[in-house]
Design an enzyme around this catalytic site. Structure first.
Site, PDB file in Angstrom:
ATOM      1  CG  HIS A   1      -1.705   1.231   1.420  1.00 44.82           C
ATOM      2  ND1 HIS A   1      -1.422   2.100   2.438  1.00 44.82           N
ATOM      3  CD2 HIS A   1      -2.726   1.779   0.720  1.00 44.82           C
ATOM      4  CE1 HIS A   1      -2.253   3.130   2.370  1.00 44.82           C
ATOM      5  NE2 HIS A   1      -3.055   2.968   1.341  1.00 44.82           N
TER       6      HIS A   1
ATOM      7  CD  GLU B   1      -2.779   2.773  -3.513  1.00 43.52           C
ATOM      8  OE1 GLU B   1      -3.138   1.821  -2.816  1.00 43.52           O
ATOM      9  OE2 GLU B   1      -3.364   3.870  -3.490  1.00 43.52           O
ATOM     10  CG  HIS B   2      -0.035   6.347  -0.374  1.00 44.80           C
ATOM     11  ND1 HIS B   2      -0.541   7.459   0.250  1.00 44.80           N
ATOM     12  CD2 HIS B   2      -0.979   5.372  -0.235  1.00 44.80           C
ATOM     13  CE1 HIS B   2      -1.737   7.173   0.756  1.00 44.80           C
ATOM     14  NE2 HIS B   2      -2.015   5.911   0.479  1.00 44.80           N
TER      15      HIS B   2
ATOM     16  CD  GLU C   1      -5.059   5.252   3.260  1.00 40.47           C
ATOM     17  OE1 GLU C   1      -3.922   5.611   2.883  1.00 40.47           O
ATOM     18  OE2 GLU C   1      -5.800   4.505   2.595  1.00 40.47           O
TER      19      GLU C   1
END
Lengths: 450, 429
Positions: free
Chosen positions: A65, A68-69, A145
Site C-alpha cells: 500500500h 501505491e502512494h 489514513e
C-alpha cells in the site's frame, strides 16, 4: 424462468456487447484486456499488478500500500505531483487501490486522452524515483489514513483483529494498511526494493473499458508498454493455513454504543471453475440469507424477532488466499450479543435441517440475472469485475460460466454446503464491546467557545 | 486507496463533447414536472420521484419525521405487507432505493425494461405512491432502530463533528435542526402520516425517467404514476438562512484524530454566484491533488489523508465547507495552515494559470459525469427537482468558460466572509 428472462435481454443487447471483451499479450508478458462500450465518449484505463499485502512478510506489513502512494511521487520524466496534474488537465480522474491480492491504478478520461494515460502509466511502471524526501511526508499521510480508517473505526478494528486471530500462518492475517509499528519502521529503501521486485510488465495486466476500438488499444499498448523489459519474478509459495480445531473468540473494546458481532466460518473459494461446486452453492446461500430486505436475516432477525438492528451475510467466492463466510450484526436494544449469536445459529440450523425453498432459489436466481444486466451500466464497474477475477487467478472468460453455474445450483446443494462449512471447529467469533465515553477527561463535552 | 475519491461537486454539469444530453420535459395533467432522457442501449429503466419532503420541513420539536416517513414509506402498500412487497420486487429483479436529505425525499426504481418486468415493477411503485400502509408495529420498530443508530452515531467523532457543524451554521434555520433521542421519542405514527399527506403529493414533486422508452411510452408512464398522487400545494419555504459571526467550537473525544470543519451558509441552487464559486473552489480545495489545500496540508506536511473544500448548493443557501482529519495533537497547527490558505485565496483569487487549469478540467471532465444511466438519472433529477432550466446541460459549458478571475474573487469575497466563518473541531488537543 431462466429462459423467459434471458431471451428478450439477449435480443436487446447489441452483438458488440456480447462479443466483448478482447485480449492480447505483448511480447514482454503484459496482458491487455479491452471491453468496448460506446455509450459515452469516455474510457477507463486500469493497470493491475499481481502483488498485494498477501506478498508481504512479517515486520514489513503495509509495504504494498505504501508503494501505491509512492507511485504518485514522480519519475525522472514526470516530477512529483505532475501525474495528478496531467490527469486533471486532461479532464480526468485518477486513483489507486491496494488489496490483499493486488495493487491497481486507474484513470477515467475522455476517450481522446487514453494515449496520454498509457504514456504516464508505462513511465511509472519501470521508472519510479522513490525519493526519501518524498517518502517521509507520505508515510505520515499513510499513518493518518490508518488512524482514520482503522484506529478510529471500531468496526474496522474488529475485522483487523478477527483476521489476525482466524489466520495464524496465512498472510491474510496482516492488515493491508499495515500495523502502525511496521509503518513507523518502514524506509524508502524498503519501498524501492518492493517496486523493483514486483513492478514489471509480466506481473501486470491492463484493463480498458469504454468507447474504444480493441485493435487500436492493442496498438497503443504496444507502443507505450511494449518497450518495457520483462524480468523474472521470485517464486511465490501458496501458504496453507493449518487446520483450525476449535472455535476462536476475541473481544475488541472501543468507544461505541452498539455492540457488533462477527462470526467467520472458514470456507472454500473458487479454484477450478468446472470442478468446484461449493463456492457456487455458497453464493446462493448468501443471496438467500441476505439478498434483499426481506431475505431470511432481514425478515426474521430484524423484522420478526427484532433481535438485531441489522444482520448480514458476506462471502467472496474468489481470491488468491483462503475464504471465509461471515455473519455480521448488531443486537437490537435490550438484546445481547449472545442473543444474536443464538439467533444466527438458529438460522444456520434451519438451513441445515430444513433446507431452503424453491421459491427462495427462484428469487435469488432472478436477482442474480438482473444484476448481470445492471452491472453493464457502469464502465468502471465492468473494469473492476474483469480486474478482480483476473487478480484471483481466474480469467474474465470464466465470468459467464460462473454465473451459469450459480444459476444451476439446487436447493439440495445449498443445504449440503451449509452442513459442510458451518462447523464450530473452523469458526472465529469477534465481538466489539462498546466502551462508554464517560471518562471525564475524554468525554465529548458541551461545546466550548473560543 | 491513495486518496478518497474527489467529493463529487453536487451539480457539476456541462455539455457533452458529442451531441449533448437531451432532456425532454413536460408536465403531467395534474401538474407534476417530468424530465425524460432516452437511453436506448441497455434494457434498464430508471424512475425517480423527488418530493419536497426533506428534513427542512420537520415540524418543530419533531426533528427526524422526514427521514422516518421516507424510511417507512415503502414498508408495505395496499394489500401487500412489507415482506410481500419486497418479495415481489426481488422476484422481478427490481431494486427500490432512495432516502431523505435536507431538501427532498426520493423514491427510485431500477427495473429491467422488458414489458414483463417493467409493467409489474411500476405497478408496485404506483401502489407505494398511492397507498403506503404505515403499519403501527413497523413504525415503532423503525423508530427504535433509528434511535439505536443515532445513539451509535453520536459516539463517532465524524458524526459529532458534522452535527455540530450544521447546528452552528444554521442556528435559526431548519437546516440546523437535527434528530435527537428526545425528538425521535416525541414522534408518533400520526406525525408521520400527517407529514406524508402534506408532503407526498403531486405539488412540488418531480418525476425523472431514464431508459429505452419512446416519448409516447414515457408520457403514458408518467401519467400513470402521477395519477396515483393527490394534488397538493407545494410547501412554503422558511426565511433564507443568514450568516452569523465568527465562531470556534471544540468538542472533546478520545479519537486518535481530530475532525475539523470550517464553513458557512454560502449559496443556493440556481444562483449566478455558483459558477464563479465552483471554478474558484477547484483551485482552493475542490480539485483533489492539484488544489492549494491538498498541496499545503497533505503534500507538503503530511498532516492529513484527505482535505478538501466543497460547495453544497441547496434549495436555500447551502454550506461551503473545508474539512480534514489529522492526528489530534497537530489539529491547531493544521487549522492555522487551512486559515492561511483560505485567507490567501480570498485576498488574491486564482492566478491566471490556476483559472485556466480549473476551467480546462471542469469542462474536459464533463463527459465523465454523464457516462451511465445512473449518472444521467442523478443529474436530470437534480435539474428537475430544483427547477433549473432544462437546457442547463447545454448552456453549462458556456457558463463555466465565461467565468473570469475577478468574478471568482468577487464571489468569494461576497460569500465566503471570514468574519462569518464557523470552525468546529472534535478531539483536538
Amino acid at each position: 424462468m431462466l429462459k423467459r428472462l434471458l431471451f428478450p435481454i439477449a435480443l436487446a443487447l447489441s452483438t458488440q456487447v456480447l462479443a466483448n471483451p478482447f485480449e492480447a499479450t505483448l511480447g514482454n508478458g503484459l496482458r491487455v484486456i479491452v471491453k468496448e462500450d460506446n455509450r459515452a465518449p469516455t474510457v477507463v484505463h486500469m493497470v493491475w499488478y499481481r502483488v498485494g499485502s498477501v506478498d508481504e512478510v512479517d515486520g514489513r506489513s503495509g509495504l504494498a500500500h505504501m508503494l501505491e502512494h509512492m507511485m504518485f511521487k514522480g519519475t525522472p520524466g514526470v516530477g512529483p505531483g505532475q501525474f495528478n496534474q496531467r490527469v486533471a488537465a486532461a479532464g480526468g480522474r485518477d486513483n489507486a487501490f491496494t488489496n490483499r491480492d493486488y495493487t491497481a491504478y486507474f484513470q477515467q478520461v475522455p476517450k481522446e486522452q487514453l494515449a496520454e494515460m498509457m504514456q504516464l502509466e508505462a513511465d511509472r511502471m519501470r521508472h519510479l524515483s522513490v525519493d526519501p524526501k518524498e517518502f517521509a511526508p507520505e508515510l505520515k499521510v499513510v499513518m493518518e489514513e490508518r488512524r482514520l480508517r482503522t484506529d478510529d473505526d471500531p468496526q474496522a478494528k474488529l475485522f483487523e483483529q478477527m483476521n489476525a486471530v482466524a489466520w495464524q500462518t496465512h498472510p491474510y492475517r496482516r492488515p493491508v494498511i499495515g500495523w502502525m509499528d511496521d509503518l513507523e519502521n518502514m524506509t524508502a529503501a524498503d519501498a524501492k526494493a518492493w517496486y523493483d521486485q514486483w513492478y514489471v510488465p509480466n506481473n501486470a495486466y491492463l484493463v480498458v473499458v469504454g468507447d474504444v476500438e480493441h485493435d487500436a488499444v492493442f496498438r497503443l499498448a504496444e507502443k507505450h508498454y511494449g518497450p518495457l523489459a520483462r524480468r523474472e519474478l521470485p517464486a511465490r509459495r501458496d501458504i496453507v493455513e493449518p487446520q483450525q480445531q476449535g472455535v476462536r473468540r476475541l473481544v475488541v473494546k472501543a468507544p461505541a454504543e452498539l455492540p457488533l458481532l462477527a462470526m467467520g466460518y472458514k470456507a472454500p473459494v473458487l479454484r477450478d471453475v468446472e470442478r468446484d461446486h461449493d463456492p457456487y452453492a455458497l453464493e446462493m446461500l448468501g443471496a438467500i440469507l441476505d439478498g434483499y430486505d426481506a431475505a431470511r436475516f432481514g425478515k426474521r432477525l430484524v423484522r420478526e424477532q427484532q433481535v438485531a438492528v441489522q444482520a448480514s451475510a458476506g462471502y467472496e467466492a474468489t481470491g488468491r488466499g483462503p475464504g471465509m463466510f461471515h455473519l455480521i450484526g448488531s443486537p437490537a436494544p435490550g438484546k445481547s450479543v449472545a442473543d444474536l449469536e443464538n439467533a444466527f445459529r438458529a438460522e444456520i440450523a434451519r438451513v441445515v435441517t430444513e433446507g431452503v425453498s424453491e421459491t427462495e432459489m427462484t428469487r435469488a436466481r432472478a436477482q442474480i440475472l438482473a444484476s448481470q444486466i445492471y452491472k453493464l451500466d457502469s464502465m468502471f464497474g465492468q473494469a473492476m469485475e474483469i480486474g478482480s477475477i483476473e487478480a484471483a487467478g481466474l480469467s474474465w472468460r470464466d465470468t459467464d460460466r460462473i454465473v451459469a453455474r450459480v444459476q444451476r445450483v439446487t436447493a439440495v446443494d445449498v443445504q449440503a454446503v451449509a452442513k459442510k462449512i458451518f462447523r464450530d471447529d473452523t469458526l472465529t467469533v469477534g465481538v466489539l464491546e462498546p466502551q462508554p465515553l464517560d471518562n471525564p477527561l475524554r468525554r465529548p463535552s458541551a461545546p466550548t467557545r473560543h | 486507496m491513495q486518496r478518497l475519491l474527489i467529493v463529487l461537486l453536487a451539480c457539476c454539469l456541462t455539455v457533452t463533447a458529442r451531441a449533448g444530453v437531451d432532456i425532454q420535459h413536460w408536465k403531467t395533467t395534474n401538474g407534476m414536472r417530468v424530465h425524460f432522457v432516452a437511453s436506448p442501449a441497455l434494457p434498464i429503466l430508471d424512475v425517480q420521484i423527488d418530493f419536497a419532503a426533506g428534513s427542512m420541513f420537520d415540524p418543530p420539536g419533531k426533528s427526524g419525521v422526514a427521514a422516518l416517513t421516507r424510511g417507512v414509506l415503502d414498508l408495505g402498500a395496499g394489500e401487500l405487507d412489507e415482506n410481500a412487497l419486497a418479495d415481489r420486487l426481488a422476484d422481478l429483479g427490481a431494486v427500490l432505493a432512495g432516502g431523505a436529505d435536507t431538501d427532498r425525499a426520493s423514491l427510485s426504481l431500477r427495473t429491467l425494461s422488458t414489458p414483463d418486468k417493467r409493467g409489474p415493477a411500476l405497478d408496485l411503485l404506483k401502489k407505494i405512491l398511492a397507498s403506503p400502509r404505515f403499519d403501527a408495529a413497523i413504525f415503532t420498530r423503525e423508530r427504535a432502530r433509528t434511535l439505536a443508530e443515532l445513539k451509535e452515531a453520536m459516539t463517532r467523532p465524524d458524526a459529532l463533528a458534522a452535527r455540530a457543524f450544521w447546528s452552528a451554521l444554521y442556528p435559526d434555520h431548519p437546516y440546523g435542526q437535527q434528530a435527537t433521542p428526545d425528538s425521535l421519542a416525541a414522534i408518533t405514527l400520526a406525525d408521520v402520516k400527517a407529514f406524508h399527506v402534506r408532503h407526498y403529493g403531486a405539488g412540488g414533486a418531480t418525476l425523472t425517467l431514464v431508459g429505452p422508452l419512446g416519448r409516447d411510452e414515457a408520457v403514458e408512464l408518467a401519467e400513470r404514476l402521477a395519477a396515483s398522487l393527490p394534488a397538493t400545494v407545494p410547501p412554503v419555504l422558511p426565511a433564507q438562512p443568514q450568516q452569523g459571526s465568527r465562531t470556534l467550537l471544540s468538542l472533546r473525544h478520545p479519537a486518535a484524530q481530530a475532525h475539523l470543519h470550517l464553513g458557512l451558509p454560502a449559496v443556493e441552487r440556481g444562483h449566478p454566484d455558483y459558477f464563479p464559486l465552483l471554478v474558484g473552489n477547484y483551485t482552493l480545495g475542490g480539485g483533489g491533488f492539484v488544489s492549494r489545500l491538498m498541496q499545503e496540508i497533505r503534500e507538503k506536511r503530511g498532516f492529513a489523508y484527505d482535505v478538501y473544500s466543497h460547495l453544497s448548493p441547496l434549495r436555500q443557501a447551502g454550506p461551503f465547507q473545508i474539512s480534514l482529519q489529522t492526528q489530534r495533537t497537530q489539529a491547531f497547527e493544521a487549522l492555522k495552515v487551512v486559515r492561511s490558505v483560505l485567507d490567501g485565496f480570498l485576498r488574491e483569487g486564482p492566478s491566471e494559470a490556476e483559472l485556466v487549469a480549473a476551467k480546462a478540467h471542469l469542462v474536459g471532465a464533463f463527459p465523465l459525469r454523464l457516462d451511465s444511466n445512473q449518472k444521467l438519472l442523478e443529474q436530470a433529477a437534480t435539474i428537475n427537482f430544483y427547477g433549473l432550466p432544462p437546457d442547463y446541460l447545454e448552456t453549462y459549458r458556456q457558463q463555466l468558460t465565461a467565468v473570469t478571475a475577478d468574478q471568482v474573487k468577487q464571489a468569494f469575497v461576497r460569500r465566503i466572509r471570514p468574519e462569518a466563518l464557523v470552525t468546529v473541531m472534535v478531539a483536538a488537543e
